[in-house]
Design a protein around this motif. Structure first.
Motif, PDB file in Angstrom:
ATOM      1  N   GLY A   1       0.696  -1.011   0.034  1.00 57.36           N
ATOM      2  CA  GLY A   1      -0.007   0.061  -0.029  1.00 57.36           C
ATOM      3  C   GLY A   1       0.929   1.344  -0.011  1.00 57.36           C
ATOM      4  O   GLY A   1       0.687   2.180  -0.810  1.00 57.36           O
ATOM      5  N   TYR A   2       1.683   1.250   0.752  1.00 55.73           N
ATOM      6  CA  TYR A   2       2.618   2.437   1.026  1.00 55.73           C
ATOM      7  C   TYR A   2       3.665   2.491  -0.571  1.00 55.73           C
ATOM      8  O   TYR A   2       3.795   3.679  -0.997  1.00 55.73           O
ATOM      9  CB  TYR A   2       3.575   2.350   2.018  1.00 55.73           C
ATOM     10  CG  TYR A   2       3.074   2.254   3.347  1.00 55.73           C
ATOM     11  CD1 TYR A   2       1.677   3.196   3.745  1.00 55.73           C
ATOM     12  CD2 TYR A   2       3.483   1.516   4.313  1.00 55.73           C
ATOM     13  CE1 TYR A   2       1.373   2.978   5.116  1.00 55.73           C
ATOM     14  CE2 TYR A   2       2.577   1.410   5.699  1.00 55.73           C
ATOM     15  CZ  TYR A   2       1.764   2.412   5.831  1.00 55.73           C
ATOM     16  OH  TYR A   2       1.285   2.422   7.086  1.00 55.73           O
ATOM     17  N   GLN A   3       4.046   1.518  -0.734  1.00 52.45           N
ATOM     18  CA  GLN A   3       4.738   1.589  -2.082  1.00 52.45           C
ATOM     19  C   GLN A   3       3.712   2.089  -3.225  1.00 52.45           C
ATOM     20  O   GLN A   3       4.394   3.000  -3.974  1.00 52.45           O
ATOM     21  CB  GLN A   3       5.419   0.151  -2.262  1.00 52.45           C
ATOM     22  CG  GLN A   3       6.817  -0.024  -1.487  1.00 52.45           C
ATOM     23  CD  GLN A   3       6.938  -1.539  -1.469  1.00 52.45           C
ATOM     24  OE1 GLN A   3       6.673  -2.449  -2.433  1.00 52.45           O
ATOM     25  NE2 GLN A   3       7.661  -2.151  -0.413  1.00 52.45           N
ATOM     26  N   ASN A   4       2.733   1.613  -3.514  1.00 52.61           N
ATOM     27  CA  ASN A   4       1.755   1.867  -4.489  1.00 52.61           C
ATOM     28  C   ASN A   4       1.539   3.252  -4.537  1.00 52.61           C
ATOM     29  O   ASN A   4       1.185   3.916  -5.480  1.00 52.61           O
ATOM     30  CB  ASN A   4       0.497   1.020  -4.455  1.00 52.61           C
ATOM     31  CG  ASN A   4       0.964  -0.311  -4.894  1.00 52.61           C
ATOM     32  OD1 ASN A   4       1.898  -0.577  -5.436  1.00 52.61           O
ATOM     33  ND2 ASN A   4       0.096  -1.192  -4.584  1.00 52.61           N
ATOM     34  N   ALA A   5       1.562   3.840  -3.106  1.00 54.58           N
ATOM     35  CA  ALA A   5       1.292   5.364  -2.891  1.00 54.58           C
ATOM     36  C   ALA A   5       2.389   6.263  -3.285  1.00 54.58           C
ATOM     37  O   ALA A   5       2.303   7.361  -3.111  1.00 54.58           O
ATOM     38  CB  ALA A   5       0.642   5.468  -1.590  1.00 54.58           C
TER      39      ALA A   5
END
Length: 203
Positions: free
Chosen positions: A125-129
């Motif tokens: 989630g963090y990486q995709n954001a």
């Protein structure tokens, strides 16, 4: 949680809140109760059930650790939001930090057990954001005689330090970095995703 909303939708910290008022969760907007006392830090908790953004039963270690980390990063000129809810991800890092170079960092102070599946979900989630992420561990993850999978999954790689883990002890207010880690208990054939997660920064 350290923050809640008043009936006027204003954010307030548990340290200055009073028990005469009503408060609500910033994420699910359900009522929360203020807990204050001599034996634990002031914080808010849900009256009935946990919402998807918060885990209930935060320990004193976790609450104090979040405050120490916020103070630490602010001292270096970073902008820090405690318990900032990322609605697009439906995730709430313990701290959302805007570093002096404007990079956004999601920081998790992990004190409770966390499965590899949940760790990977949060990390994706963090990486995709487009957020950098940093995991700092509490005392339950302290190394003893070996490096079990539950701890190894948090390892990261640095050219200067090799594989490393970062700990925070709120009772003593200091960091500890274990680096140059060479051995861990991982069965490769069953834990490909774990290995990929550990080696992500290296490759």
């Amino acid at each position: 949680m350290l923050y809640a909303l008043t009936k006027d939708s204003k954010m307030i910290t548990a340290q200055v809140a009073t028990k005469e008022q009503k408060y609500y969760c910033p994420s699910c907007h359900e009522p929360v109760i203020l807990r204050q006392g001599h034996y634990y830090m002031a914080h808010f908790a849900h009256l009935k059930q946990a919402c998807g953004a918060f885990s209930e039963g935060e320990t004193r270690e976790h609450l104090r650790g979040k405050q120490l980390l916020a103070t630490f990063f602010r001292a270096f000129g970073a902008q820090v939001k405690l318990e900032a809810y990322l609605s697009g991800l439906k995730q709430r890092p313990d701290l959302l930090i805007q570093l002096p170079d404007h990079q956004l960092l999601a920081l998790e102070y992990q004190c409770a057990p966390l499965s590899l599946r949940k760790l990977q979900k949060r990390s994706r989630g963090y990486q995709n954001a487009g957020l950098a992420e940093l995991w700092i561990l509490g005392n339950k993850y302290r190394l003893k005689y070996s490096l079990p999978q539950q701890v190894a999954q948090f390892m990261r790689w640095s050219k200067n330090c090799g594989f490393y883990l970062i700990y925070l002890d709120p009772s003593k207010a200091y960091f500890e970095v274990i680096y140059g880690i060479l051995n861990c208990q991982i069965k490769l054939e069953k834990n490909y995703l774990l290995i990929r997660n550990i080696l992500y920064e290296y490759f």
